[in-house]
Write a protein that holds these residues in place. Structure first.
Motif, PDB file in Angstrom:
ATOM      1  N   UNK A 138     -27.855  22.671 -31.278  1.00 23.67           N
ATOM      2  CA  UNK A 138     -27.718  23.563 -30.119  1.00 23.67           C
ATOM      3  C   UNK A 138     -26.723  22.983 -29.126  1.00 23.67           C
ATOM      4  N   UNK A 139     -26.793  21.672 -28.880  1.00 23.99           N
ATOM      5  CA  UNK A 139     -25.832  21.058 -27.953  1.00 23.99           C
ATOM      6  C   UNK A 139     -24.406  21.201 -28.479  1.00 23.99           C
ATOM      7  N   UNK A 140     -24.219  20.973 -29.766  1.00 24.04           N
ATOM      8  CA  UNK A 140     -22.891  21.149 -30.335  1.00 24.04           C
ATOM      9  C   UNK A 140     -22.384  22.565 -30.157  1.00 24.04           C
ATOM     10  N   UNK A 141     -23.280  23.531 -30.340  1.00 19.46           N
ATOM     11  CA  UNK A 141     -22.906  24.939 -30.189  1.00 19.46           C
ATOM     12  C   UNK A 141     -22.579  25.286 -28.746  1.00 19.46           C
ATOM     13  N   UNK A 142     -23.341  24.740 -27.802  1.00 20.32           N
ATOM     14  CA  UNK A 142     -23.056  24.989 -26.384  1.00 20.32           C
ATOM     15  C   UNK A 142     -21.657  24.501 -26.009  1.00 20.32           C
ATOM     16  N   UNK A 143     -21.272  23.361 -26.544  1.00 25.06           N
ATOM     17  CA  UNK A 143     -20.000  22.736 -26.161  1.00 25.06           C
ATOM     18  C   UNK A 143     -18.810  23.563 -26.622  1.00 25.06           C
ATOM     19  N   UNK A 144     -18.860  24.057 -27.874  1.00 23.20           N
ATOM     20  CA  UNK A 144     -17.693  24.764 -28.420  1.00 23.20           C
ATOM     21  C   UNK A 144     -17.835  26.283 -28.390  1.00 23.20           C
ATOM     22  N   UNK A 145     -18.999  26.793 -27.982  1.00 26.50           N
ATOM     23  CA  UNK A 145     -19.167  28.243 -27.897  1.00 26.50           C
ATOM     24  C   UNK A 145     -19.412  28.903 -29.217  1.00 26.50           C
ATOM     25  N   UNK A 146     -20.293  28.341 -30.019  1.00 26.46           N
ATOM     26  CA  UNK A 146     -20.534  28.909 -31.334  1.00 26.46           C
ATOM     27  C   UNK A 146     -21.295  30.223 -31.280  1.00 26.46           C
ATOM     28  N   UNK A 147     -21.888  30.539 -30.132  1.00 24.79           N
ATOM     29  CA  UNK A 147     -22.567  31.839 -30.005  1.00 24.79           C
ATOM     30  C   UNK A 147     -21.993  32.619 -28.835  1.00 24.79           C
ATOM     31  N   UNK A 148     -20.707  32.478 -28.601  1.00 25.49           N
ATOM     32  CA  UNK A 148     -20.038  33.149 -27.495  1.00 25.49           C
ATOM     33  C   UNK A 148     -19.044  32.183 -26.867  1.00 25.49           C
ATOM     34  N   UNK A 149     -18.830  32.309 -25.577  1.00 26.59           N
ATOM     35  CA  UNK A 149     -17.921  31.392 -24.901  1.00 26.59           C
ATOM     36  C   UNK A 149     -18.547  30.018 -24.751  1.00 26.59           C
ATOM     37  N   UNK A 150     -17.693  28.988 -24.769  1.00 25.84           N
ATOM     38  CA  UNK A 150     -18.171  27.628 -24.538  1.00 25.84           C
ATOM     39  C   UNK A 150     -18.849  27.550 -23.175  1.00 25.84           C
ATOM     40  N   UNK A 151     -19.946  26.837 -23.121  1.00 27.67           N
ATOM     41  CA  UNK A 151     -20.701  26.716 -21.875  1.00 27.67           C
ATOM     42  C   UNK A 151     -20.068  25.686 -20.951  1.00 27.67           C
ATOM     43  N   UNK A 152     -20.114  25.958 -19.665  1.00 24.58           N
ATOM     44  CA  UNK A 152     -19.580  25.025 -18.685  1.00 24.58           C
ATOM     45  C   UNK A 152     -20.387  23.735 -18.699  1.00 24.58           C
ATOM     46  N   UNK A 153     -19.769  22.679 -18.176  1.00 28.49           N
ATOM     47  CA  UNK A 153     -20.439  21.381 -18.124  1.00 28.49           C
ATOM     48  C   UNK A 153     -21.781  21.494 -17.407  1.00 28.49           C
ATOM     49  N   UNK A 154     -21.841  22.315 -16.380  1.00 26.61           N
ATOM     50  CA  UNK A 154     -23.087  22.483 -15.632  1.00 26.61           C
ATOM     51  C   UNK A 154     -24.225  22.947 -16.536  1.00 26.61           C
ATOM     52  N   UNK A 155     -23.940  23.896 -17.428  1.00 29.00           N
ATOM     53  CA  UNK A 155     -24.979  24.402 -18.317  1.00 29.00           C
ATOM     54  C   UNK A 155     -25.303  23.397 -19.420  1.00 29.00           C
TER      55      UNK A 155
END
Length: 207
Positions: A138-155
């Motif tokens: 999940x963390x890897x996906x958040x970083x590169x946006x595997x389920x949409x746009x990449x998440x900001x550092x805050x998220x």
């Protein structure tokens, strides 16, 4: 990569090379902790190389033990660590590490936060979502946006501090020291050092 979560394969092209490397390491840890590596993954692991930083040293140690290991031996090690007769030596779940029991409040909170980010567990997967492999992916996906746009550092920071920081470092240290760990002791070292780097990076971030 395991199928604990359903993710869109789209990636945000604005992601920096440094962040892609972070995501790659999260994804690798998720894969190697979801099941024993096959010959191809073991071969890839044996070809890794690091520098003289603590993480680089840990990666070099992992590559060295991978070169000396056979898939069947690692499968046996994985089973002793995580499956065993009734249960393995370690229980790699946030709920267990934080409460002493499985399927507790940390899992409920994770499911809420996954839903808020458009993540659901795949229908054919029965493993609780708060296992370490799923959280790494999940963390890897958040970083590169595997389920949409990449998440900001805050998220990223919020998710890490809520679901990973409170227990993952402890888990990886336990994995390093587990009596049945040989190959996975080196995986534990990589994970422990990486979690320390991530925690410090988020602490220093302005987000």
């Amino acid at each position: 990569m395991n199928e604990d979560t359903q993710m869109n394969v789209a990636q945000d092209l604005r992601v920096s090379e440094e962040d892609r490397l972070r995501a790659d390491l999260y994804n690798y840890l998720g894969t190697i902790l979801s099941g024993p590596p096959n010959a191809d993954l073991l071969s890839m692991t044996s070809g890794l190389s690091g520098d003289d930083t603590p993480l680089g040293v840990a990666i070099n140690a992992l590559a060295k033990i991978a070169k000396l290991s056979k898939p069947a031996a690692i499968e046996s090690e994985f089973n002793k660590l995580f499956i065993g007769l009734g249960r393995g030596e370690l229980l790699p779940y946030a709920s267990y590490y934080l409460t002493g029991f499985l399927n507790e409040k940390p899992l409920a909170k994770l499911r809420q936060d996954m839903a808020a980010r458009g993540l659901t567990r795949a229908e054919n997967v029965y493993e609780p979502e708060d296992n370490i492999a799923s959280l790494m992916e999940i963390m890897g996906a958040l970083i590169v946006g595997r389920f949409g746009q990449a998440r900001e550092v805050r998220d990223q920071k919020l998710f890490f501090n809520t679901h990973i920081a409170p227990w993952a470092g402890h888990f990886f240290a336990d994995l390093e020291a587990a009596k049945n760990s040989v190959f996975y002791a080196a995986v534990g070292q990589v994970g422990r050092v990486f979690m320390e780097i991530e925690a410090e990076g988020f602490r220093m971030s302005a987000e």
